[in-house]
Design an enzyme around this catalytic site. Structure first.
Site, PDB file in Angstrom:
ATOM      1  N   HIS A   1       0.817  -1.222   0.000  1.00  0.00           N
ATOM      2  CA  HIS A   1       0.000   0.000   0.000  1.00  0.00           C
ATOM      3  C   HIS A   1       0.848   1.269   0.000  1.00  0.00           C
ATOM      4  CE1 HIS A   1       0.834   0.988   4.246  1.00  0.00           C
ATOM      5  NE2 HIS A   1       0.957  -0.329   4.372  1.00  0.00           N
TER       6      HIS A   1
ATOM      7  N   HIS B   1      11.951  -0.226 -13.437  1.00  0.00           N
ATOM      8  CA  HIS B   1      11.799  -1.664 -13.635  1.00  0.00           C
ATOM      9  C   HIS B   1      11.865  -2.338 -12.270  1.00  0.00           C
ATOM     10  CE1 HIS B   1      13.000  -5.461 -16.132  1.00  0.00           C
ATOM     11  NE2 HIS B   1      12.152  -5.746 -15.167  1.00  0.00           N
TER      12      HIS B   1
END
Length: 199
Positions: free
Chosen positions: A131, A140
């Site tokens: 979260h 990446h």
């Protein structure tokens, strides 16, 4: 990328076709039956000749700070194409998460609530993003990486396969977290860290 796109089409009934891919030298062999349609430099001409509409950057990174993904993304937009955002059907993405244009969420990924993912990001196979994470552009996140809650990844950084970044830490612009590392303190821009704990 090709397999992810095909899986999206098959599972959703979406009506799109993968026209092909470009290569710097126009010498690449077909990949999974998808042809090379021209050079990177010829992209603008190809857009008009083939009536192309969308693009994705299918080149990953092995370290932070690479400008290749950003350059290819800018070239696609300059050619008049819209970035295609691809989310594999097996990924679990919270309804409150935001995914930027041209980003790719691969098979088995989990993205938790209130996470914001920028443009042209790859979140690779089975990575877990908890979260309230903030992920910049051209990042990446490699297979199996884990970002705890509230982590910030700045533009152009790379988090290697199986790496763990603990809660509320920041990985600076262009930084590299090596595969398997455990990040226990924030990482400065352009730095490379490895090991457990990462140094």
């Amino acid at each position: 990328m090709i397999d992810t796109l095909r899986t999206i089409a098959e599972s959703s009934g979406a009506d799109f076709e993968i026209a092909g891919f470009t290569d710097p030298t126009y010498s690449a062999q077909p990949i999974l039956g998808v042809p090379c349609i021209g050079t990177d430099a010829a992209l603008s001409r190809l857009v008009h000749a083939m009536r192309l509409t969308h693009f994705m950057v299918a080149v990953g990174s092995i370290s932070g700070g690479s400008v290749l993904r950003a350059r290819l993304f800018a070239a696609g937009e300059a050619a008049g194409l819209e970035p295609f955002t691809a989310i594999h059907p097996s990924a679990l993405v919270a309804g409150s998460a935001l995914i930027g244009g041209g980003s790719v969420i691969m098979a088995g990924v989990v993205v938790q609530p209130r996470t914001k993912i920028g443009r042209n990001v790859i979140v690779n196979t089975r990575a877990s993003i908890d979260h309230d994470c903030l992920i910049g552009d051209h990042v990446h996140v490699a297979p199996g990486a884990v970002l705890s809650g509230g982590v910030s990844l700045e533009n152009g950084c790379h988090v290697g396969a199986g790496a763990v970044v603990l809660q509320s830490l920041r990985v600076g612009q262009g930084a590299t977290v090596a595969g398997g590392a455990t990040v226990v303190r924030s990482v400065g821009a352009g730095a490379t860290v490895m090991g457990t704990p990462a140094r």
